[in-house]
Motif scaffolding. Structure first.
Motif, PDB file in Angstrom:
ATOM      1  N   PHE A  80       0.857  -1.183   0.000  1.00 20.25           N
ATOM      2  CA  PHE A  80       0.000   0.000   0.000  1.00 20.25           C
ATOM      3  C   PHE A  80       0.891   1.230   0.000  1.00 20.25           C
ATOM      4  N   SER A  81       0.624   2.176  -0.931  1.00 20.48           N
ATOM      5  CA  SER A  81       1.501   3.354  -1.048  1.00 20.48           C
ATOM      6  C   SER A  81       0.718   4.642  -1.268  1.00 20.48           C
ATOM      7  N   LYS A  82      -0.483   4.717  -0.703  1.00 19.22           N
ATOM      8  CA  LYS A  82      -1.288   5.934  -0.865  1.00 19.22           C
ATOM      9  C   LYS A  82      -0.644   7.097  -0.121  1.00 19.22           C
ATOM     10  N   THR A  83      -0.735   8.292  -0.712  1.00 17.34           N
ATOM     11  CA  THR A  83      -0.137   9.475  -0.087  1.00 17.34           C
ATOM     12  C   THR A  83      -1.132  10.626  -0.099  1.00 17.34           C
ATOM     13  N   ASN A  84      -1.815  10.811   1.010  1.00 17.02           N
ATOM     14  CA  ASN A  84      -2.610  12.025   1.198  1.00 17.02           C
ATOM     15  C   ASN A  84      -1.737  13.182   1.652  1.00 17.02           C
ATOM     16  N   GLY A  85      -0.487  12.887   2.038  1.00 17.32           N
ATOM     17  CA  GLY A  85       0.489  13.892   2.424  1.00 17.32           C
ATOM     18  C   GLY A  85       1.634  13.914   1.435  1.00 17.32           C
ATOM     19  N   PHE A  86       2.853  14.162   1.928  1.00 19.82           N
ATOM     20  CA  PHE A  86       4.035  14.219   1.066  1.00 19.82           C
ATOM     21  C   PHE A  86       4.204  12.907   0.314  1.00 19.82           C
ATOM     22  N   ARG A  87       4.530  13.006  -0.963  1.00 20.52           N
ATOM     23  CA  ARG A  87       4.706  11.806  -1.783  1.00 20.52           C
ATOM     24  C   ARG A  87       6.177  11.610  -2.139  1.00 20.52           C
TER      25      ARG A  87
ATOM     26  N   LEU B 117       1.069  -7.060   5.264  1.00 18.74           N
ATOM     27  CA  LEU B 117       0.737  -5.746   4.733  1.00 18.74           C
ATOM     28  C   LEU B 117       1.994  -4.881   4.788  1.00 18.74           C
ATOM     29  N   VAL B 118       2.405  -4.322   3.644  1.00 22.41           N
ATOM     30  CA  VAL B 118       3.567  -3.431   3.572  1.00 22.41           C
ATOM     31  C   VAL B 118       3.065  -2.017   3.311  1.00 22.41           C
ATOM     32  N   TRP B 119       3.278  -1.118   4.280  1.00 22.69           N
ATOM     33  CA  TRP B 119       2.963   0.302   4.083  1.00 22.69           C
ATOM     34  C   TRP B 119       4.239   0.976   3.595  1.00 22.69           C
ATOM     35  N   HIS B 120       4.279   1.235   2.300  1.00 26.17           N
ATOM     36  CA  HIS B 120       5.484   1.739   1.647  1.00 26.17           C
ATOM     37  C   HIS B 120       5.374   3.248   1.435  1.00 26.17           C
ATOM     38  N   ASN B 121       6.002   4.013   2.336  1.00 28.03           N
ATOM     39  CA  ASN B 121       5.997   5.474   2.273  1.00 28.03           C
ATOM     40  C   ASN B 121       4.576   6.042   2.227  1.00 28.03           C
ATOM     41  N   VAL B 122       3.670   5.396   2.933  1.00 28.23           N
ATOM     42  CA  VAL B 122       2.295   5.898   3.073  1.00 28.23           C
ATOM     43  C   VAL B 122       2.326   7.170   3.919  1.00 28.23           C
ATOM     44  N   SER B 123       1.533   8.166   3.537  1.00 29.76           N
ATOM     45  CA  SER B 123       1.493   9.407   4.310  1.00 29.76           C
ATOM     46  C   SER B 123       0.102  10.015   4.286  1.00 29.76           C
TER      47      SER B 123
ATOM     48  N   ASP C  84       6.002   8.624   9.998  1.00 27.53           N
ATOM     49  CA  ASP C  84       6.066  10.078  10.215  1.00 27.53           C
ATOM     50  C   ASP C  84       4.834  10.592  10.956  1.00 27.53           C
ATOM     51  N   ASP C  85       4.772  11.922  11.150  1.00 25.23           N
ATOM     52  CA  ASP C  85       3.728  12.513  11.983  1.00 25.23           C
ATOM     53  C   ASP C  85       2.389  12.668  11.277  1.00 25.23           C
ATOM     54  N   SER C  86       2.309  12.327   9.997  1.00 21.52           N
ATOM     55  CA  SER C  86       1.029  12.454   9.305  1.00 21.52           C
ATOM     56  C   SER C  86       0.039  11.386   9.744  1.00 21.52           C
TER      57      SER C  86
END
Length: 272
Positions: A33-40, A83-89, A119-121
């Protein structure tokens, strides 16, 4: 890059409601999973997904990659082992999707969190912050110095191929506390802050982010589940590196109990 910075300052609040169609997934399977609602971290995501596909092909594992948060419902999660959270933000899940992830991990699922997943997101998700991460992100270096990482647990299957001092360059994260003495935590690698300047300098920001004891990779038992957390992986180059690919391969295998004999895996799942 401009769009990524904008998203970091003004995160999206969009939540997916229609889950993606999954292909046939032969066991064992893992979901990236690599969704980014924040920094991508665009380069890191692209390169990392390619590296993870290579690992899956080499090991005979099934992989499904998505940026659709509606994938997190119970029937879909029951089809995967890790489940791998890959740079999700950027807080990508609705309350019901968060609840499904929590239930799945606590019930025995494996979770691998990479870089921005720490991170803090994600701070508004109290369970994830407390029970999975165990610490809150407070900042990162703006430069990416190459420093020696102290590998503390070389007997762990994720670290076995590394030297006790592992040279690495990255965007170095700091947290509000060390996770070392928390229940269910095993620190695998840490930083010696005397080898770089733990400070965040950006425009008007000049912030001391030293921790003292500074874990950078750790594992955690979460109910009956296993979590592996690594703050490494800001740049795409991280996922070209054979040693980091081996760390992630070991993390997926360990979190999913994929290298354990069936009898031993059954005992682990029963006792944890």
């Amino acid at each position: 890059m401009v769009r990524s910075v904008y998203r970091a300052i003004r995160p999206s609040t969009s939540y997916d409601t229609e889950p993606p169609a999954l292909p046939e997934l032969a066991a064992p399977a893992f979901l990236v999973f690599s969704k980014t609602n924040g920094f991508r971290h665009a380069d890191a995501i692209q390169t990392g997904v390619k590296a993870l596909r290579g690992i899956a092909e080499r090991r005979g594992w099934s992989l499904f990659h998505t940026e659709n948060g509606a994938v997190f419902d119970t029937p879909i999660l029951q089809r995967v082992r890790v489940l791998v959270w890959h740079n999700v933000s950027g807080a990508p899940l609705s309350d019901s999707q968060r609840a499904a992830v929590q239930e799945w991990i606590e019930g025995g699922g494996g979770f691998v969190g990479i870089h921005a997943a720490l991170d803090d997101s994600h701070s508004a998700w109290e369970w994830y912050q407390r029970a999975v991460l165990g610490a809150s992100f407070i900042g990162h270096t703006m430069d990416h110095p190459r420093v020696p990482i102290r590998v503390e647990q070389r007997e762990h299957p994720t670290m076995a191929h590394l030297a006790s001092r592992w040279e690495w360059a990255d965007e170095w994260y700091s947290f509000d506390r060390s996770v070392r003495d928390q229940d269910g935590v095993e620190v695998l690698a840490s930083l010696d802050e005397s080898t770089y300047e733990p400070r965040m300098k950006l425009l008007w920001i000049d912030k001391e982010i030293a921790m003292g004891d500074h874990p950078i990779i750790w594992t955690r038992r979460v109910g009956a589940g296993r979590a592996f957390l690594s703050a490494l992986g800001h740049n795409g180059s991280a996922f070209h590196a054979a040693e980091y690919q081996a760390v992630l391969e070991g993390a997926i295998a360990w979190c999913g109990r994929l290298d354990e004999p069936d009898a031993e895996r059954h005992r682990s799942e029963t006792n944890e």
